[in-house]
Design a protein around this motif. Structure first.
Motif: not given
Length: 218
Positions: A174-193
């Motif tokens: 229910s919260f948000g980020h402050m600033g620019h968000v740059h996302s990378g990598g591939t969303r994978a099931f049951l993996r937390f990098d």
């Protein structure tokens, strides 16, 4: 006064070293002072750069940060709705208490940071301190500390670098980020990098693809 720019890959390397605190040979010559009180750690470098490590594994995050944050004898849940207003912005109360502990130390010492780098819980503090101090910062594996839709002063100075396969970056929902968000990598099931070594890999990959610049601010 011109904004200080910093190499993104070097920032990732420095915050990785921050987890070893006084044991890091590469970091030690650059350190002006260490801070370690009430489960809050930070390192102030001679170059006036502030490093704020957090939890370097999801296991630690789930065991301590996600379940309960304890500051001043009071418990704060990461997924709760308790907030506090600071300089016009509404923040998650637990994250704000963590950031204030660092801010009080900086003020007491009379330091003037010109750049901030944080990871995990330290990335939440980075977003808050960038907003309040008006200096650039990079937040790796950044959770969401901002509740208000307003109060985005210095939005352009903060870069949140988040992996798509790191669920911590989606919390609290229910919260948000402050600033620019740059996302990378591939969303994978049951993996937390969530570890910094995975974020250093992400930075190298994104820069090789031309999707991420070398310096921040750009």
């Amino acid at each position: 006064m011109p904004l200080y720019k910093y190499d993104i890959a070097l920032a990732a390397q420095m915050i990785s070293s921050a987890y070893y605190m006084k044991k890091s040979r590469g970091l030690k010559p650059h350190v002006r002072e260490y801070f370690d009180e009430n489960h809050v750690q930070a390192i102030y470098l001679k170059q006036d750069i502030l490093l704020i490590p957090g939890s370097n594994s999801v296991a630690d995050y789930l065991m301590f940060n996600l379940r309960v944050l304890n500051f001043g004898g009071k418990k704060y849940r990461l997924n709760d709705t308790d907030t506090e207003t600071d300089q016009g912005a509404v923040w998650h109360q637990g994250f704000l208490k963590h950031a204030k502990g660092i801010a009080d130390w900086i003020d007491e010492r009379g330091y003037k940071p010109k750049f901030i780098v944080g990871h995990s819980l330290g990335a939440a503090a980075t977003q808050i301190l960038v907003r309040n101090w008006g200096v650039p910062g990079i937040a790796f594996a950044a959770p969401r500390p901002l509740r208000s839709a307003t109060g985005h002063d210095h939005h352009d100075l903060c870069l949140c670098l988040n992996r798509r396969d790191d669920r911590v970056c989606d919390l609290p929902a229910s919260f948000g980020h402050m600033g620019h968000v740059h996302s990378g990598g591939t969303r994978a099931f049951l993996r937390f990098d969530h570890k910094m070594k995975h974020y250093r890999t992400m930075v190298a990959e994104q820069q090789a693809l031309g999707k991420l610049g070398k310096m921040w601010p750009e």
